[in-house]
Motif scaffolding. Structure first.
Motif, PDB file in Angstrom:
ATOM      1  N   LEU A 154       0.819  -1.258   0.080  1.00  0.00           N
ATOM      2  CA  LEU A 154       0.016   0.012  -0.074  1.00  0.00           C
ATOM      3  C   LEU A 154       0.880   1.239  -0.035  1.00  0.00           C
ATOM      4  CD1 LEU A 154      -2.775  -1.449   2.511  1.00  0.00           C
ATOM      5  CD2 LEU A 154      -2.862  -1.009  -0.056  1.00  0.00           C
ATOM      6  N   ARG A 155       2.103   1.151   0.573  1.00  0.00           N
ATOM      7  CA  ARG A 155       2.939   2.418   0.388  1.00  0.00           C
ATOM      8  C   ARG A 155       3.552   2.423  -0.713  1.00  0.00           C
ATOM      9  NH1 ARG A 155       4.333   0.474   6.024  1.00  0.00           N
ATOM     10  NH2 ARG A 155       6.197  -0.677   5.238  1.00  0.00           N
ATOM     11  N   GLN A 156       3.659   1.278  -1.225  1.00  0.00           N
ATOM     12  CA  GLN A 156       4.396   1.376  -2.907  1.00  0.00           C
ATOM     13  C   GLN A 156       3.558   1.932  -3.427  1.00  0.00           C
ATOM     14  OE1 GLN A 156       6.052  -2.632  -3.474  1.00  0.00           O
ATOM     15  NE2 GLN A 156       5.928  -2.188  -5.668  1.00  0.00           N
ATOM     16  N   LEU A 157       2.265   1.665  -3.545  1.00  0.00           N
ATOM     17  CA  LEU A 157       1.139   1.961  -4.266  1.00  0.00           C
ATOM     18  C   LEU A 157       0.773   3.532  -4.146  1.00  0.00           C
ATOM     19  CD1 LEU A 157      -0.636  -1.315  -4.779  1.00  0.00           C
ATOM     20  CD2 LEU A 157       0.830  -0.265  -6.744  1.00  0.00           C
ATOM     21  N   GLN A 158       1.245   4.252  -3.275  1.00  0.00           N
ATOM     22  CA  GLN A 158       0.843   5.430  -2.816  1.00  0.00           C
ATOM     23  C   GLN A 158      -0.589   5.554  -2.125  1.00  0.00           C
ATOM     24  OE1 GLN A 158       2.135   7.430  -5.992  1.00  0.00           O
ATOM     25  NE2 GLN A 158       4.208   8.155  -5.004  1.00  0.00           N
ATOM     26  N   VAL A 159      -1.050   4.309  -1.475  1.00  0.00           N
ATOM     27  CA  VAL A 159      -2.455   4.503  -0.995  1.00  0.00           C
ATOM     28  C   VAL A 159      -2.838   5.361  -0.006  1.00  0.00           C
ATOM     29  CG1 VAL A 159      -4.254   3.007  -0.166  1.00  0.00           C
ATOM     30  CG2 VAL A 159      -3.106   2.094  -2.165  1.00  0.00           C
ATOM     31  N   LEU A 160      -1.524   5.643   0.986  1.00  0.00           N
ATOM     32  CA  LEU A 160      -1.632   6.497   2.008  1.00  0.00           C
ATOM     33  C   LEU A 160      -2.317   7.777   1.465  1.00  0.00           C
ATOM     34  CD1 LEU A 160       0.321   4.143   3.152  1.00  0.00           C
ATOM     35  CD2 LEU A 160       0.289   5.844   4.937  1.00  0.00           C
ATOM     36  N   ASP A 161      -1.323   8.241   0.541  1.00  0.00           N
ATOM     37  CA  ASP A 161      -1.631   9.627  -0.324  1.00  0.00           C
ATOM     38  C   ASP A 161      -2.956   9.772  -0.930  1.00  0.00           C
ATOM     39  OD1 ASP A 161       1.023  10.852   0.191  1.00  0.00           O
ATOM     40  OD2 ASP A 161       1.636   9.316  -1.359  1.00  0.00           O
ATOM     41  N   LEU A 162      -3.461   8.640  -1.389  1.00  0.00           N
ATOM     42  CA  LEU A 162      -4.922   8.337  -1.781  1.00  0.00           C
ATOM     43  C   LEU A 162      -5.953   8.523  -0.726  1.00  0.00           C
ATOM     44  CD1 LEU A 162      -6.924   7.850  -4.312  1.00  0.00           C
ATOM     45  CD2 LEU A 162      -6.607   5.434  -3.496  1.00  0.00           C
ATOM     46  N   PHE A 163      -5.456   8.144   0.387  1.00  0.00           N
ATOM     47  CA  PHE A 163      -6.549   8.028   1.608  1.00  0.00           C
ATOM     48  C   PHE A 163      -6.425   9.559   1.970  1.00  0.00           C
ATOM     49  CE2 PHE A 163      -6.087   3.256   2.801  1.00  0.00           C
ATOM     50  CZ  PHE A 163      -7.140   3.075   2.027  1.00  0.00           C
ATOM     51  N   LEU A 164      -5.408  10.082   2.003  1.00  0.00           N
ATOM     52  CA  LEU A 164      -5.349  11.501   2.701  1.00  0.00           C
ATOM     53  C   LEU A 164      -6.106  12.448   1.511  1.00  0.00           C
ATOM     54  CD1 LEU A 164      -1.737  11.211   3.902  1.00  0.00           C
ATOM     55  CD2 LEU A 164      -3.546  11.581   5.243  1.00  0.00           C
ATOM     56  N   ASP A 165      -5.869  12.218   0.629  1.00  0.00           N
ATOM     57  CA  ASP A 165      -6.479  13.139  -0.644  1.00  0.00           C
ATOM     58  C   ASP A 165      -7.924  13.118  -0.388  1.00  0.00           C
ATOM     59  OD1 ASP A 165      -4.062  13.950  -1.705  1.00  0.00           O
ATOM     60  OD2 ASP A 165      -3.852  12.777  -3.514  1.00  0.00           O
ATOM     61  N   MET A 166      -8.477  11.916  -0.299  1.00  0.00           N
ATOM     62  CA  MET A 166      -9.960  11.609  -0.050  1.00  0.00           C
ATOM     63  C   MET A 166     -10.570  12.372   1.251  1.00  0.00           C
ATOM     64  SD  MET A 166     -10.706  10.353  -2.719  1.00  0.00           S
ATOM     65  CE  MET A 166      -9.658  11.127  -3.705  1.00  0.00           C
ATOM     66  N   LEU A 167      -9.566  12.689   2.002  1.00  0.00           N
ATOM     67  CA  LEU A 167     -10.449  13.237   3.488  1.00  0.00           C
ATOM     68  C   LEU A 167     -11.041  14.698   2.876  1.00  0.00           C
ATOM     69  CD1 LEU A 167      -7.718  12.608   6.002  1.00  0.00           C
ATOM     70  CD2 LEU A 167      -9.755  11.345   5.580  1.00  0.00           C
ATOM     71  N   THR A 168     -10.761  15.281   1.888  1.00  0.00           N
ATOM     72  CA  THR A 168     -11.299  16.742   1.765  1.00  0.00           C
ATOM     73  C   THR A 168     -12.161  16.459   0.479  1.00  0.00           C
ATOM     74  OG1 THR A 168      -9.461  16.956  -0.008  1.00  0.00           O
ATOM     75  CG2 THR A 168      -9.121  17.675   2.144  1.00  0.00           C
ATOM     76  N   GLU A 169     -12.619  15.390   0.236  1.00  0.00           N
ATOM     77  CA  GLU A 169     -13.705  15.124  -0.812  1.00  0.00           C
ATOM     78  C   GLU A 169     -15.100  15.625   0.069  1.00  0.00           C
ATOM     79  OE1 GLU A 169     -14.008  13.911  -4.062  1.00  0.00           O
ATOM     80  OE2 GLU A 169     -11.954  14.544  -4.007  1.00  0.00           O
ATOM     81  N   ASP A 170     -16.128  15.961  -1.082  1.00  0.00           N
ATOM     82  CA  ASP A 170     -17.512  16.272  -0.548  1.00  0.00           C
ATOM     83  C   ASP A 170     -17.997  15.076  -0.353  1.00  0.00           C
ATOM     84  OD1 ASP A 170     -17.154  18.970  -0.775  1.00  0.00           O
ATOM     85  OD2 ASP A 170     -17.651  19.185  -2.854  1.00  0.00           O
ATOM     86  N   ASN A 171     -17.942  14.040  -1.064  1.00  0.00           N
ATOM     87  CA  ASN A 171     -18.706  12.779  -0.742  1.00  0.00           C
ATOM     88  C   ASN A 171     -18.265  12.212   0.431  1.00  0.00           C
ATOM     89  OD1 ASN A 171     -19.132   9.786  -0.820  1.00  0.00           O
ATOM     90  ND2 ASN A 171     -19.225   9.856  -3.055  1.00  0.00           N
TER      91      ASN A 171
END
Length: 182
Positions: A45-62
């Motif tokens: 998950l680190r290699q695939l940058q999923v942590l960044d994906l999760f962090l980015d999704m925290l600001t979504e309206d959904n």
């Protein structure tokens, strides 16, 4: 077997990035959050940058995407490498912002994540005065799950002077972070 795991996780990340379907994004993010529960997947998950994906999704309206993203971070942050990454990526502020979500699961995951992210170095940020004020309000909630979790946060992660300062400030204001809907 291990190669298959990485390939499968990569396929999920690719699907998330490629799809325009909100429903598909929600489903994929839910799957990634579930895979974040298993320490065998942390490196992938680190290699695939999923942590960044999760962090980015925290600001979504959904709200559903936010719920799954904070759930995934909550699952990942018990690992020291992941915890350090989240802290260094300035992840505490968007996690704190999740405390104002109307979604109970998002709020519970955010409180738990803040607990897991608290270190001697991060304590000043994870137990900042607005967070302590929020936990005081949550500790009074009729929702037992939220009130118990907030009480543990106040007792185990905050100092008595921090709690007292937040109590004194709360007496002078009627405005605060709204409680999540049941």
């Amino acid at each position: 077997m291990e190669l298959g795991r990485l390939e499968y996780l990569q396929a999920l990340v690719t699907e998330f990035q490629a799809t325009d379907s909100t429903e598909a994004k929600e489903q994929v993010l839910a799957n990634l959050a579930n895979f974040a529960y298993d320490p065998k997947n942390y490196e992938y998950l680190r290699q695939l940058q999923v942590l960044d994906l999760f962090l980015d999704m925290l600001t979504e309206d959904n709200e559903t995407l936010v719920e799954f993203a904070i759930g995934g971070l909550c699952n990942l942050c018990l690992d020291k490498t992941n915890k350090d990454y989240i802290l260094e990526a300035n992840g505490v502020e968007p996690i704190i912002n999740c405390l104002s979500s109307p979604n109970e699961e998002t709020v519970v995951s955010a409180v738990t994540t803040l607990m897991f992210l608290t270190t001697p170095q991060s304590r000043q940020q994870t137990t900042a005065l607005p967070v302590v004020e929020c936990m005081l309000r949550f500790s009074l909630s009729a929702n037992r799950r939220l009130s118990n979790l907030a009480s543990v946060f106040l007792e185990d992660y905050c100092t008595p002077p921090q709690v007292e300062e937040a109590r004194n400030l709360s007496k002078h204001t009627a405005v605060g972070i709204p409680l999540p809907k049941d």
